[in-house]
Scaffold this motif. Structure first.
Motif, PDB file in Angstrom:
ATOM      1  N   ALA A 159      42.839  22.974  10.819  1.00  0.00           N
ATOM      2  CA  ALA A 159      42.996  23.257   9.350  1.00  0.00           C
ATOM      3  C   ALA A 159      43.159  21.932   8.920  1.00  0.00           C
ATOM      4  O   ALA A 159      42.486  21.636   7.650  1.00  0.00           O
ATOM      5  CB  ALA A 159      44.352  24.214   9.441  1.00  0.00           C
ATOM      6  N   SER A 160      43.900  20.915   9.504  1.00  0.00           N
ATOM      7  CA  SER A 160      44.031  19.621   8.833  1.00  0.00           C
ATOM      8  C   SER A 160      42.485  19.003   8.759  1.00  0.00           C
ATOM      9  O   SER A 160      42.427  18.314   7.658  1.00  0.00           O
ATOM     10  CB  SER A 160      45.170  18.794   9.654  1.00  0.00           C
ATOM     11  OG  SER A 160      46.416  19.582   9.614  1.00  0.00           O
ATOM     12  N   ALA A 161      42.068  18.934   9.953  1.00  0.00           N
ATOM     13  CA  ALA A 161      40.625  18.214   9.853  1.00  0.00           C
ATOM     14  C   ALA A 161      39.618  19.093   8.650  1.00  0.00           C
ATOM     15  O   ALA A 161      38.958  18.232   8.023  1.00  0.00           O
ATOM     16  CB  ALA A 161      39.812  18.347  11.031  1.00  0.00           C
ATOM     17  N   TYR A 162      39.602  20.424   8.647  1.00  0.00           N
ATOM     18  CA  TYR A 162      38.797  21.062   7.568  1.00  0.00           C
ATOM     19  C   TYR A 162      39.373  20.443   6.156  1.00  0.00           C
ATOM     20  O   TYR A 162      38.402  20.527   5.278  1.00  0.00           O
ATOM     21  CB  TYR A 162      38.984  22.467   7.799  1.00  0.00           C
ATOM     22  CG  TYR A 162      38.005  23.113   8.388  1.00  0.00           C
ATOM     23  CD1 TYR A 162      36.739  23.139   7.935  1.00  0.00           C
ATOM     24  CD2 TYR A 162      38.173  23.917   9.483  1.00  0.00           C
ATOM     25  CE1 TYR A 162      35.434  23.937   8.537  1.00  0.00           C
ATOM     26  CE2 TYR A 162      37.025  24.600   9.930  1.00  0.00           C
ATOM     27  CZ  TYR A 162      35.876  24.467   9.879  1.00  0.00           C
ATOM     28  OH  TYR A 162      34.786  25.196  10.459  1.00  0.00           O
ATOM     29  N   ARG A 163      40.358  20.174   5.800  1.00  0.00           N
ATOM     30  CA  ARG A 163      40.773  19.733   4.618  1.00  0.00           C
ATOM     31  C   ARG A 163      40.187  18.396   4.238  1.00  0.00           C
ATOM     32  O   ARG A 163      40.314  18.081   3.301  1.00  0.00           O
ATOM     33  CB  ARG A 163      42.421  19.623   4.454  1.00  0.00           C
ATOM     34  CG  ARG A 163      43.112  20.869   4.649  1.00  0.00           C
ATOM     35  CD  ARG A 163      43.202  21.851   3.398  1.00  0.00           C
ATOM     36  NE  ARG A 163      43.792  21.288   2.324  1.00  0.00           N
ATOM     37  CZ  ARG A 163      45.070  21.233   2.264  1.00  0.00           C
ATOM     38  NH1 ARG A 163      45.913  22.077   3.122  1.00  0.00           N
ATOM     39  NH2 ARG A 163      45.757  20.627   1.270  1.00  0.00           N
ATOM     40  N   THR A 164      39.742  17.699   5.097  1.00  0.00           N
ATOM     41  CA  THR A 164      38.851  16.397   4.946  1.00  0.00           C
ATOM     42  C   THR A 164      37.325  16.399   4.920  1.00  0.00           C
ATOM     43  O   THR A 164      36.812  15.500   4.858  1.00  0.00           O
ATOM     44  CB  THR A 164      39.479  15.194   5.817  1.00  0.00           C
ATOM     45  OG1 THR A 164      38.989  15.525   7.010  1.00  0.00           O
ATOM     46  CG2 THR A 164      41.088  15.270   5.693  1.00  0.00           C
ATOM     47  N   VAL A 165      36.938  17.479   5.135  1.00  0.00           N
ATOM     48  CA  VAL A 165      35.361  17.628   5.528  1.00  0.00           C
ATOM     49  C   VAL A 165      34.799  18.535   4.183  1.00  0.00           C
ATOM     50  O   VAL A 165      35.240  19.475   3.656  1.00  0.00           O
ATOM     51  CB  VAL A 165      35.368  18.546   6.798  1.00  0.00           C
ATOM     52  CG1 VAL A 165      33.722  18.677   7.208  1.00  0.00           C
ATOM     53  CG2 VAL A 165      35.816  17.701   7.776  1.00  0.00           C
ATOM     54  N   LYS A 166      33.580  18.255   3.987  1.00  0.00           N
ATOM     55  CA  LYS A 166      32.668  18.850   3.039  1.00  0.00           C
ATOM     56  C   LYS A 166      32.574  20.435   3.150  1.00  0.00           C
ATOM     57  O   LYS A 166      32.420  20.768   4.448  1.00  0.00           O
ATOM     58  CB  LYS A 166      31.531  18.460   2.711  1.00  0.00           C
ATOM     59  CG  LYS A 166      31.464  16.678   2.283  1.00  0.00           C
ATOM     60  CD  LYS A 166      30.153  16.152   2.204  1.00  0.00           C
ATOM     61  CE  LYS A 166      30.178  14.964   1.616  1.00  0.00           C
ATOM     62  NZ  LYS A 166      28.617  14.423   1.472  1.00  0.00           N
ATOM     63  N   ASP A 167      32.460  21.036   2.185  1.00  0.00           N
ATOM     64  CA  ASP A 167      32.640  22.508   2.437  1.00  0.00           C
ATOM     65  C   ASP A 167      31.217  23.185   2.934  1.00  0.00           C
ATOM     66  O   ASP A 167      31.048  24.285   3.559  1.00  0.00           O
ATOM     67  CB  ASP A 167      32.649  23.261   0.830  1.00  0.00           C
ATOM     68  CG  ASP A 167      34.056  23.235   0.274  1.00  0.00           C
ATOM     69  OD1 ASP A 167      34.958  22.928   1.176  1.00  0.00           O
ATOM     70  OD2 ASP A 167      34.137  23.345  -0.929  1.00  0.00           O
ATOM     71  N   ASP A 168      30.240  22.241   3.161  1.00  0.00           N
ATOM     72  CA  ASP A 168      29.019  22.754   3.514  1.00  0.00           C
ATOM     73  C   ASP A 168      28.703  22.607   5.075  1.00  0.00           C
ATOM     74  O   ASP A 168      27.835  22.667   5.627  1.00  0.00           O
ATOM     75  CB  ASP A 168      27.740  22.116   2.932  1.00  0.00           C
ATOM     76  CG  ASP A 168      27.739  20.571   3.224  1.00  0.00           C
ATOM     77  OD1 ASP A 168      28.628  20.006   3.600  1.00  0.00           O
ATOM     78  OD2 ASP A 168      26.801  19.930   3.192  1.00  0.00           O
ATOM     79  N   ARG A 169      29.965  22.089   5.564  1.00  0.00           N
ATOM     80  CA  ARG A 169      29.863  21.741   7.192  1.00  0.00           C
ATOM     81  C   ARG A 169      31.044  22.844   7.657  1.00  0.00           C
ATOM     82  O   ARG A 169      32.063  22.841   7.344  1.00  0.00           O
ATOM     83  CB  ARG A 169      30.195  20.420   7.620  1.00  0.00           C
ATOM     84  CG  ARG A 169      29.241  19.440   6.939  1.00  0.00           C
ATOM     85  CD  ARG A 169      29.608  18.028   6.566  1.00  0.00           C
ATOM     86  NE  ARG A 169      28.557  17.468   5.641  1.00  0.00           N
ATOM     87  CZ  ARG A 169      27.532  16.436   6.350  1.00  0.00           C
ATOM     88  NH1 ARG A 169      27.822  15.796   7.208  1.00  0.00           N
ATOM     89  NH2 ARG A 169      26.671  15.942   5.284  1.00  0.00           N
ATOM     90  N   GLN A 170      30.686  23.327   8.952  1.00  0.00           N
ATOM     91  CA  GLN A 170      31.415  24.181   9.703  1.00  0.00           C
ATOM     92  C   GLN A 170      31.621  23.617  11.071  1.00  0.00           C
ATOM     93  O   GLN A 170      30.687  22.812  11.900  1.00  0.00           O
ATOM     94  CB  GLN A 170      30.830  25.486   9.997  1.00  0.00           C
ATOM     95  CG  GLN A 170      30.572  26.276   8.694  1.00  0.00           C
ATOM     96  CD  GLN A 170      32.066  26.630   8.083  1.00  0.00           C
ATOM     97  OE1 GLN A 170      32.654  27.395   8.446  1.00  0.00           O
ATOM     98  NE2 GLN A 170      32.317  26.349   6.765  1.00  0.00           N
ATOM     99  N   CYS A 171      32.822  23.576  11.507  1.00  0.00           N
ATOM    100  CA  CYS A 171      33.128  23.136  12.983  1.00  0.00           C
ATOM    101  C   CYS A 171      32.097  23.712  14.031  1.00  0.00           C
ATOM    102  O   CYS A 171      32.144  25.048  13.959  1.00  0.00           O
ATOM    103  CB  CYS A 171      34.648  23.535  13.458  1.00  0.00           C
ATOM    104  SG  CYS A 171      35.150  22.700  14.839  1.00  0.00           S
ATOM    105  N   HIS A 172      31.666  22.917  14.715  1.00  0.00           N
ATOM    106  CA  HIS A 172      30.778  23.614  15.997  1.00  0.00           C
ATOM    107  C   HIS A 172      31.614  23.170  17.244  1.00  0.00           C
ATOM    108  O   HIS A 172      31.283  23.723  18.416  1.00  0.00           O
ATOM    109  CB  HIS A 172      29.499  23.060  15.722  1.00  0.00           C
ATOM    110  CG  HIS A 172      29.228  21.498  16.245  1.00  0.00           C
ATOM    111  ND1 HIS A 172      29.022  20.977  17.504  1.00  0.00           N
ATOM    112  CD2 HIS A 172      29.196  20.378  15.509  1.00  0.00           C
ATOM    113  CE1 HIS A 172      28.883  19.584  17.564  1.00  0.00           C
ATOM    114  NE2 HIS A 172      29.166  19.456  16.309  1.00  0.00           N
ATOM    115  N   SER A 173      32.451  22.093  17.157  1.00  0.00           N
ATOM    116  CA  SER A 173      32.971  21.918  18.854  1.00  0.00           C
ATOM    117  C   SER A 173      34.426  21.141  18.276  1.00  0.00           C
ATOM    118  O   SER A 173      34.590  20.391  17.306  1.00  0.00           O
ATOM    119  CB  SER A 173      32.175  21.236  19.700  1.00  0.00           C
ATOM    120  OG  SER A 173      31.955  19.830  19.261  1.00  0.00           O
ATOM    121  N   LEU A 174      35.256  21.406  19.323  1.00  0.00           N
ATOM    122  CA  LEU A 174      36.625  20.591  19.349  1.00  0.00           C
ATOM    123  C   LEU A 174      36.905  20.488  20.793  1.00  0.00           C
ATOM    124  O   LEU A 174      36.617  21.498  21.523  1.00  0.00           O
ATOM    125  CB  LEU A 174      37.740  21.226  18.555  1.00  0.00           C
ATOM    126  CG  LEU A 174      38.155  22.591  18.813  1.00  0.00           C
ATOM    127  CD1 LEU A 174      39.274  22.679  19.774  1.00  0.00           C
ATOM    128  CD2 LEU A 174      38.657  23.210  17.566  1.00  0.00           C
TER     129      LEU A 174
END
Length: 293
Positions: free
Chosen positions: A47-62
């Motif tokens: 969730a923290s990482a998502y707050r720093t990423v553009k809306d057009d990008r989704q997590c594909h791996s962690l």
């Protein structure tokens, strides 16, 4: 009174302290546990990482390593490093901190949508959720055998419905196949962005996975001679996913040895689409008997 789903959504809305610094809390139903649930730390780090990423990008791996047990009595600080912002991929590194020390570090990669070739393995043929006992029915069968402290946690409302296929009797477990399958979903529908559903599935992905390695040995997590903990955890998101619809988590454990176990999982939608995959190594240690005075 706030329901468990609302509380979970609330603690996944991590608090921004600075541009790349966030704070997360432990939900009430987990606060009395001896250590923070690993899925919580992964989900809040994501969730923290998502707050720093553009809306057009989704997590594909962690990929995450658990370094120290988390303290449920104090907040967790999440420090995000913006490793790279590329044309189609974004990479983040997140460090979770308590008492001035790292408890987890995680790398996550985000990708813009692209079209491409498509194939997958078929979903296993299993019983449907309606054919299985609910979590409440299963808990009711065994609640009187639990110690008071464990019973309080066992009976507390949870945010996820879970229906196990081939569930083990926790007080009389018998060796079974390492194949470990469970249906799960949030207990109610939610209106949330895709990023939140990723965080929710990340939370749930740490439930039951390590248990796959206990099954061949007739072990259950309540066994006092057993010490378990997640050592690392990886998730690959393949397709859009909703945590409030039934998902089949099909898991197995190809290997255990040297006090560790390797576990892996595939997450399918009810209509058979493979939407996520997981892998985890866990601690599976025999507790040394206490010396008598």
């Amino acid at each position: 009174m706030t329901d468990a789903v609302s509380e979970l959504l609330g603690i996944l809305e991590v608090e921004r302290l600075e541009v790349d610094l966030f704070r997360g809390f432990t939900p009430e139903w987990e606060a009395e546990r001896p250590r923070v649930f690993g899925g919580q730390v992964i989900a809040q780090a994501l969730a923290s990482a998502y707050r720093t990423v553009k809306d057009d990008r989704q997590c594909h791996s962690l990929h995450a390593y658990f370094i120290r047990p988390g303290d449920p009595k104090i907040p967790i600080i999440y420090e995000v490093d913006r490793s790279r912002d590329g044309g189609s991929f974004t990479t983040r590194r997140v460090v979770a901190i308590q008492h001035g020390q790292q408890i987890l570090n995680m790398s996550a990669s985000f990708h813009v949508h692209e079209d491409g070739w498509d194939h997958q393995h078929d979903m296993p043929t299993v019983k449907q959720p309606e054919e299985l006992k609910s979590r409440d029915e299963f808990r009711e069968m065994f609640k009187d055998k639990l110690p008071e402290q464990e019973r309080k946690h066992w009976e507390r409302p949870q945010p996820f419905d879970m229906k196990e296929i081939g569930a083990m009797n926790p007080f009389n477990p018998k060796p079974k196949s390492d194949v470990n399958e469970v249906w799960f979903r949030l207990t109610r529908k939610i209106d949330a962005a895709p990023a939140m559903h990723h965080c929710l599935v990340a939370w749930a992905s740490d439930m039951n996975l390590l248990g796959s390695s206990l099954r061949p040995h007739g072990l259950h997590w309540i066994n006092p001679e057993l010490m378990t903990a997640s050592l690392d955890h990886a998730i690959w998101f393949h397709e859009p996913i909703r945590a409030d619809e039934w998902l089949l988590y099909s898991m197995d454990s190809p290997k255990a040895g040297s006090g560790r176990s390797f576990n892996r999982g595939s997450i399918y939608t009810r209509d058979g689409k493979l939407v996520a995959s997981t892998a985890q190594e866990g601690l599976m240690r025999k507790m040394k008997p206490r010396k008598k005075d």
